[in-house]
Design an enzyme around this catalytic site. Structure first.
Site, mmCIF file in Angstrom:
data_model
loop_
_atom_site.group_PDB
_atom_site.id
_atom_site.type_symbol
_atom_site.label_atom_id
_atom_site.label_comp_id
_atom_site.label_asym_id
_atom_site.label_seq_id
_atom_site.Cartn_x
_atom_site.Cartn_y
_atom_site.Cartn_z
ATOM 1 C CB SER A 48 58.818 6.361 17.333
ATOM 2 O OG SER A 48 57.460 6.034 17.086
ATOM 3 N NE ARG A 49 57.069 -1.655 16.371
ATOM 4 C CZ ARG A 49 56.413 -2.636 16.973
ATOM 5 N NH1 ARG A 49 55.149 -2.473 17.300
ATOM 6 N NH2 ARG A 49 57.013 -3.765 17.253
ATOM 7 C CG HIS A 91 58.257 -3.669 28.307
ATOM 8 N ND1 HIS A 91 57.934 -3.486 29.635
ATOM 9 C CD2 HIS A 91 57.910 -2.515 27.679
ATOM 10 C CE1 HIS A 91 57.410 -2.282 29.798
ATOM 11 N NE2 HIS A 91 57.379 -1.680 28.630
ATOM 12 C CE LYS A 109 57.548 1.595 37.230
ATOM 13 N NZ LYS A 109 57.081 2.701 36.347
ATOM 14 N NE ARG A 177 49.048 3.211 28.160
ATOM 15 C CZ ARG A 177 49.202 2.754 29.398
ATOM 16 N NH1 ARG A 177 49.156 1.443 29.640
ATOM 17 N NH2 ARG A 177 49.387 3.581 30.406
ATOM 18 C CG ASP A 190 49.163 0.526 32.954
ATOM 19 O OD1 ASP A 190 49.055 1.617 33.531
ATOM 20 O OD2 ASP A 190 49.727 0.390 31.857
#
Length: 340
Positions: A48-49, A91, A109, A177, A190
């Site tokens: 993760s960041r 992505h 996806k 988001r 999404d």
């Protein structure tokens, strides 16, 4: 320690495939939980960041290594394949980093933000001869695979229409988001990807795309209708929404019958086959609870076979879906930061 491992190009030969998880959100948690139920899968690392977030995820699932950057996870030689579960706006960067480091990739996806990014990823994977697959779990689901077999065998004649919808009621805060253009927000990428993917699965890429949408103040689509057309005369009527709890059902109708999926068509456990002059036939297979597991099993099968693409979720198919999603966004006027 895992023993008896050897590599042949992109292939993996061993009793277990070693997974890295890139991302720590809800879908990453669900996927990891189902991976841990597979005896031939081992989750060895998470990235993760935010290192604290990665460490918390690792503790939750008993993962031995946690990284505070994507690059560290990608560089881990003890990882065979990385599951990319960050927002689709990231992505291209995340999956590309993993491919360049020599990792196989299962990418969530929608495959990328747009078709241009998808082409770049596919070209990179093929150039590096590394396995990559879009995480289109529907295509790997046994129930959906059985539907495809029936359609291809002519059980409902020539496909004439596809109807499918996917909508969530919200409401979502402007910072969520799903409403953030910087994260590729909106209903189409999404949620709409599922109805579009279903239409592609049975009819291929459409020759005509139309769309109509209500946009949020941030400029992403909140409620979208799509009409796809094929040279055969077939049509698909599809919708997606982040403002309405839609039925989430689907139907594939042919000249000699139809197949109907109940709520949750994108991870089905059953469907009903209707044909004139016959009793309706319900076809049920184990599927819904293990939809993520099935896509993981397909990835591991491909890796052991030395395949760089899955025949169930081919990269050319993912490119075609992205072209259709691009066309929908073009029709409804949704652009993301950095797009021309």
């Amino acid at each position: 320690m895992t023993t008896g491992r050897y590599r042949l190009g992109a292939a993996v030969r061993d009793d277990r495939v070693r997974w890295g998880i890139l991302g720590t959100g809800g879908i990453a948690s669900s996927f990891t939980a189902q991976l841990l139920e597979l005896p031939d899968a081992e989750v060895v690392a998470v990235g993760s960041r935010n290192l604290a977030t990665a460490m918390g995820f690792a503790e939750r699932f008993g993962i031995s290594r946690a990284y505070g950057s994507w690059a560290e996870l990608a560089a881990d030689e003890g990882v065979d394949v990385v599951y990319v579960a960050v927002p689709h706006s990231a992505h291209r960067a995340a999956a590309g980093l993993c491919l360049e480091a020599g990792r196989a990739v299962l990418c969530e996806k929608a495959f990328t933000l747009n078709a241009r990014e998808a082409v770049e990823l596919v070209e990179l994977a093929r150039e590096r001869r590394r396995f990559m697959m879009e995480a289109m779990w529907s295509y790997c689901n046994p129930v959906m695979r059985r539907m495809v077999e029936l359609v291809r065998d002519g059980a409902i004649g020539e496909v004439r229409t596809v109807h499918a919808d996917y909508g969530l009621p919200g409401p979502y805060d402007p910072t969520h988001r799903l409403r953030d253009p910087a994260q590729g927000g909106g209903a189409t990428l999404d949620l709409g990807v599922y109805p579009v993917a279903l239409a592609h699965l049975v009819l291929g890429e459409p020759s005509e795309v139309q769309g109509r949408a209500e946009l949020t103040p941030e400029g992403v689509d909140a409620n979208t209708g799509m009409l796809l057309g094929w040279d055969s005369g077939a049509v698909a009527l599809l919708s997606c929404s982040i403002t309405a709890d839609t039925p989430m059902t689907a139907a594939v109708t042919g000249s000699a019958g139809r197949i109907e999926f109940p709520r949750g068509f994108f991870y089905p456990e059953r469907f009903v086959l209707h044909r004139p002059g016959r009793e309706a036939e319900e076809i049920a297979l184990e599927g819904r609870r293990n939809s993520l597991r099935h896509e993981a099993m397909e990835v591991m099968r491909c890796l052991r076979a030395g395949e760089t693409e899955s025949p169930l979720v081919p990269l050319d198919g993912s490119l075609a879906v992205m072209r259709t999603l691009d066309a929908v966004r073009d029709r409804i006027g949704v652009r993301y930061p950095g797009e021309e």
